[in-house]
Design a protein around this motif. Structure first.
Motif, PDB file in Angstrom:
ATOM      1  N   PHE A  43     104.048  -9.583  42.758  1.00 27.81           N
ATOM      2  CA  PHE A  43     103.034  -9.310  43.762  1.00 27.81           C
ATOM      3  C   PHE A  43     101.867  -8.665  43.031  1.00 27.81           C
ATOM      4  N   TYR A  44     100.645  -9.037  43.378  1.00 23.86           N
ATOM      5  CA  TYR A  44      99.546  -8.257  42.817  1.00 23.86           C
ATOM      6  C   TYR A  44      98.524  -7.950  43.901  1.00 23.86           C
ATOM      7  N   THR A  88     100.241  -4.292  40.029  1.00 24.99           N
ATOM      8  CA  THR A  88     101.155  -5.420  39.910  1.00 24.99           C
ATOM      9  C   THR A  88     102.584  -4.926  40.059  1.00 24.99           C
ATOM     10  N   LEU A  89     103.368  -5.614  40.868  1.00 29.04           N
ATOM     11  CA  LEU A  89     104.759  -5.244  41.121  1.00 29.04           C
ATOM     12  C   LEU A  89     105.656  -6.446  40.862  1.00 29.04           C
ATOM     13  N   ARG A  94     116.155  -4.160  48.377  1.00 27.95           N
ATOM     14  CA  ARG A  94     115.630  -3.486  49.559  1.00 27.95           C
ATOM     15  C   ARG A  94     114.104  -3.533  49.529  1.00 27.95           C
ATOM     16  N   GLY A  95     113.482  -3.115  50.614  1.00 26.83           N
ATOM     17  CA  GLY A  95     112.027  -3.158  50.700  1.00 26.83           C
ATOM     18  C   GLY A  95     111.354  -2.149  49.790  1.00 26.83           C
ATOM     19  N   TYR A  96     110.063  -2.290  49.697  1.00 26.62           N
ATOM     20  CA  TYR A  96     109.274  -1.410  48.836  1.00 26.62           C
ATOM     21  C   TYR A  96     108.100  -0.892  49.639  1.00 26.62           C
ATOM     22  N   LYS A  97     107.799   0.383  49.512  1.00 25.28           N
ATOM     23  CA  LYS A  97     106.690   0.994  50.226  1.00 25.28           C
ATOM     24  C   LYS A  97     105.685   1.521  49.228  1.00 25.28           C
ATOM     25  N   GLN A  98     104.426   1.122  49.409  1.00 29.14           N
ATOM     26  CA  GLN A  98     103.356   1.566  48.517  1.00 29.14           C
ATOM     27  C   GLN A  98     102.247   2.196  49.353  1.00 29.14           C
ATOM     28  N   HIS A 127     104.009  -5.524  55.917  1.00 24.78           N
ATOM     29  CA  HIS A 127     103.520  -4.749  57.055  1.00 24.78           C
ATOM     30  C   HIS A 127     102.571  -3.676  56.526  1.00 24.78           C
ATOM     31  N   TRP A 128     101.308  -3.784  56.902  1.00 24.99           N
ATOM     32  CA  TRP A 128     100.274  -2.860  56.422  1.00 24.99           C
ATOM     33  C   TRP A 128      99.851  -1.947  57.564  1.00 24.99           C
TER      34      TRP A 128
END
Length: 357
Positions: A2-3, A32-33, A41-45, A75-76
């Motif tokens: 993801f970037y 970049t991830l 699991r999900g990631y939260k940034q 989801h933003w």
């Protein structure tokens, strides 16, 4: 990978559509991830931005060989814990705005109904009031649909797109009917003359407007990148609508000038002058708003354009509603005279022709 990128770090559009290689595009990204960290699991940034609001964009890159099949949900939200966290800065305030304008629209419709009752009792009700009622009903439906959409947006971050679409459709229909009504006024219908001239031209113009508004609606739904926050009248079909609107304004002024030459009553001549001056601003408002929206920052463009647009519309509708209040309409509108349907100019007294209406 993801970037992530934002509109201040070189420009998303220029980066995404450039001739750079996949690796060069990823290298220019703000963050970049690796997809590997999303497997379990999900990631939260969280992005903390202190200088000004901005749009954020993200993409999935596959710079290696072979096919990549990825399914994901993103989801933003705003970095806040209140009821408005789902609303981006570009649309914050629109929920309250549409609630206020919905109440104003209902108030105008109720006022119109009261006007109708009073004029019917005086046997002075005219079909022109029916057109005004239709316009106000469409405006109420527009504002209610938009209010429901943005209220749902607060809860789910998406809203109810179909309600927003219905709101736009009602808005476009209200605009067409209202311009048609102003052209009737400019011809002196119910004021100086009983006949409606240029019927074919008027209905053909309404048809062209309707087709252009359909094109604007389709373009808005499928031809606009939401990240551009483009005001729908600044799109190619929207620009055609603006050009046609200016043409109708010129036609409106020509008709007012012609009717002025026929009218001898001082009060009614003043009415035509006020009509031309006040509603010229209505006709010209959209091109002005579209120009303003083009130079506004992205984060302020949508809500500023919408609020200005609604203010102009409701100023015009309020002015017309005030003009049609019985105290004033009895001075300007000769709608209860016996030669209403068979004579030339209005005059005389009595109400024999009212039953024919």
């Amino acid at each position: 990978n993801f970037y992530f990128d934002d509109e201040l770090s070189g420009g998303w559009g220029a980066l995404y559509t450039s001739s750079l290689t996949c690796e060069e595009k990823v290298a220019k990204a703000k963050l970049t991830l690796s997809l590997a960290r999303f497997k379990e699991r999900g990631y939260k940034q969280t992005f903390i931005v202190l200088d000004r609001p901005r749009f954020f964009f993200f993409a999935v890159s596959n710079c290696g060989a072979g096919h990549l099949d990825v399914q994901f949900d993103a989801h933003w939200t705003q970095h806040r814990e209140d009821a408005w966290r789902e609303l981006g800065f570009d649309i914050q305030g629109l929920v309250s705005a549409y609630v206020v304008f919905s109440l104003a629209a209902v108030a105008l419709l109720v006022t119109n109904i009261v006007e109708t009752v009073l004029l019917v009792r005086k046997r002075a009700y005219h079909p022109i009031l029916r057109i005004v009622t239709v316009t106000l009903v469409l405006v109420v439906l527009q504002c209610v649909c938009k209010t429901v959409h943005y209220a749902a947006y607060v809860g789910n971050g998406v809203g109810l797109p179909f309600m927003s679409g219905f709101g736009d459709a009602f808005d476009f229909l209200a605009e067409i009917v209202f311009m048609f009504l102003l052209v009737l006024f400019a011809q002196g219908w119910a004021i100086t003359e009983h006949q409606v001239d240029h019927r074919v031209l008027m209905f053909a113009g309404m048809g062209v407007f309707l087709l252009c508004y359909v094109a604007v609606f389709v373009w808005q739904q499928f031809g606009i990148d939401p990240a551009t926050a483009t005001f729908f009248y600044a799109t190619p079909p929207g620009i055609i609508v603006l050009v046609l609107r200016v043409a109708v304004w010129i036609f409106f002024l020509v008709l007012v000038a012609r009717t002025l030459r026929k009218e001898g009553a001082k009060e009614k001549r003043l009415f035509y002058v006020l009509l031309a001056a006040a509603f010229s601003m209505y006709f010209l408002s959209l091109p002005i708003i579209a120009t303003i929206s083009a130079v506004l920052d992205l984060f302020a463009r949508e809500k500023t354009s919408i609020v200005l647009y609604l203010l102009v519309k409701f100023t015009a509708y309020t002015s017309l509603t005030a003009m049609l209040w019985p105290r004033w309409s009895e001075r300007f509108f000769a709608i209860d005279t016996p030669d209403l349907l068979v004579g030339g100019k209005f005059g005389g007294g009595g109400g024999a022709a009212y039953g024919a209406i």
